[in-house]
Design an enzyme around this catalytic site. Structure first.
Site, PDB file in Angstrom:
ATOM      1  N   PRO A   1       0.783  -1.230   0.000  1.00  0.00           N
ATOM      2  CG  PRO A   1      -0.203  -1.178   2.091  1.00  0.00           C
ATOM      3  CD  PRO A   1       0.475  -2.091   1.139  1.00  0.00           C
TER       4      PRO A   1
ATOM      5  NE  ARG B   1       2.176  13.956   1.158  1.00  0.00           N
ATOM      6  CZ  ARG B   1       1.978  13.293   2.310  1.00  0.00           C
ATOM      7  NH1 ARG B   1       1.501  12.072   2.299  1.00  0.00           N
ATOM      8  NH2 ARG B   1       2.256  13.843   3.466  1.00  0.00           N
TER       9      ARG B   1
ATOM     10  CG  ASN C   1       8.416  -1.949   0.664  1.00  0.00           C
ATOM     11  OD1 ASN C   1       7.766  -2.045   1.699  1.00  0.00           O
ATOM     12  ND2 ASN C   1       9.043  -0.837   0.312  1.00  0.00           N
TER      13      ASN C   1
ATOM     14  CB  ALA D   1       1.469   0.285   6.493  1.00  0.00           C
TER      15      ALA D   1
ATOM     16  CD  GLU E   1      10.388  -7.374   6.059  1.00  0.00           C
ATOM     17  OE1 GLU E   1      10.780  -8.397   6.675  1.00  0.00           O
ATOM     18  OE2 GLU E   1       9.758  -6.447   6.603  1.00  0.00           O
TER      19      GLU E   1
ATOM     20  NE  ARG F   1       9.906   6.393   8.655  1.00  0.00           N
ATOM     21  CZ  ARG F   1       8.984   6.199   7.704  1.00  0.00           C
ATOM     22  NH1 ARG F   1       9.126   5.194   6.847  1.00  0.00           N
ATOM     23  NH2 ARG F   1       7.953   6.996   7.609  1.00  0.00           N
TER      24      ARG F   1
HETATM   25  O1  CA2 Z   1      10.355   2.177   4.062  1.00  0.00           O
HETATM   26  C1  CA2 Z   1       9.529   1.485   3.447  1.00  0.00           C
HETATM   27  O2  CA2 Z   1       9.750   1.023   2.324  1.00  0.00           O
HETATM   28  C2  CA2 Z   1       8.146   1.235   4.049  1.00  0.00           C
HETATM   29  O3  CA2 Z   1       7.779  -0.109   3.763  1.00  0.00           O
HETATM   30  C3  CA2 Z   1       7.196   2.202   3.388  1.00  0.00           C
HETATM   31  C4  CA2 Z   1       5.781   2.146   3.957  1.00  0.00           C
HETATM   32  C5  CA2 Z   1       5.808   2.256   5.468  1.00  0.00           C
HETATM   33  O4  CA2 Z   1       4.498   2.087   5.986  1.00  0.00           O
HETATM   34  C6  CA2 Z   1       6.741   1.245   6.100  1.00  0.00           C
HETATM   35  O5  CA2 Z   1       6.751   1.458   7.499  1.00  0.00           O
HETATM   36  C7  CA2 Z   1       8.147   1.392   5.559  1.00  0.00           C
HETATM   37  C8  CA2 Z   1       4.892   3.287   3.494  1.00  0.00           C
HETATM   38  C9  CA2 Z   1       5.000   3.701   2.102  1.00  0.00           C
HETATM   39  C10 CA2 Z   1       4.387   5.053   1.997  1.00  0.00           C
HETATM   40  O6  CA2 Z   1       4.666   5.478   0.724  1.00  0.00           O
HETATM   41  C11 CA2 Z   1       4.625   6.798   0.460  1.00  0.00           C
HETATM   42  C12 CA2 Z   1       4.600   7.093  -0.861  1.00  0.00           C
HETATM   43  C13 CA2 Z   1       4.604   8.393  -1.226  1.00  0.00           C
HETATM   44  C14 CA2 Z   1       4.635   9.384  -0.302  1.00  0.00           C
HETATM   45  C15 CA2 Z   1       4.660   9.081   1.005  1.00  0.00           C
HETATM   46  C16 CA2 Z   1       4.662   7.761   1.406  1.00  0.00           C
END
Ligand code: CA2
Length: 154
Positions: A19, A27, A83, A86, A107, A116
């Site tokens: 997701p 962003r 990946n 969340a 992973e 974080r």
């Molecule tokens: O660091 C990673 O790759 C994560 O898997 C990214 C997930 C986060 O929930 C994990 O804790 C770590 C979230 C991806 C959010 O993607 C975004 C995309 C565009 C702008 C902001 C966030």
């Protein structure tokens, strides 16, 4: 003369993204960098080609769809780079689907989840992965692919 299997006939490595990763590059570049998901997919496909392998890249915002692709990977893939976004921190369904695979799973997290918020410090899927790469940005996907190819050519 005996026929030798070539790598080009081999099954692809599935590269699964969960997701919100479809919005990468739009962003929070300070956390996730500037590459889009399409950039990442091109990068891993090129690396796979250079190594005589292939990838199938899939992204979903839906847990069940990811579970379905992981189940499909049991027979269709040579390995899985995942990946799960969340869902990595919450999804027992993805854990259980990955646990059923007899192929290597690596992973990936773009960010260093341990630097974080505390709710990101635990991944429920790490225990069923061969390894975990986090904090190395999009390079992590290439490294994961290389690790899987090294593992399956042992
Ligand atoms: O660091 C990673 O790759 C994560 O898997 C990214 C997930 C986060 O929930 C994990 O804790 C770590 C979230 C991806 C959010 O993607 C975004 C995309 C565009 C702008 C902001 C966030």
């Amino acid at each position: 003369m005996a026929k030798r299997a070539t790598k080009s006939a081999a099954k692809p490595i599935y590269v699964l993204n969960g997701p919100n990763l479809n919005l990468l590059g739009q962003r929070e570049p300070e956390i996730y960098g500037r590459a889009s998901l399409a950039d990442i997919e091109k990068l891993v496909a090129a690396r796979a080609r250079a190594l005589g392998a292939s990838v199938l890249c899939l992204q979903s915002n839906h847990e069940g769809e990811l579970v379905t692709w992981i189940q499909e990977a049991r027979t269709m893939a040579a390995g899985v780079v995942i990946n799960a976004g969340a869902y990595s921190h919450t999804s027992i369904a993805i854990h259980d689907a990955l646990a059923m695979l007899d192929i290597p799973v690596v992973e990936v997290h773009i960010s260093n989840i341990y630097k974080r918020e505390s709710f990101r410090h635990h991944s429920v899927i790490s225990s069923v992965a061969k390894g975990l790469i986090c904090g190395l940005g999009v390079k992590g996907y290439e490294l994961a692919l290389e690790a899987i190819l090294a593992d399956i050519s042992k």
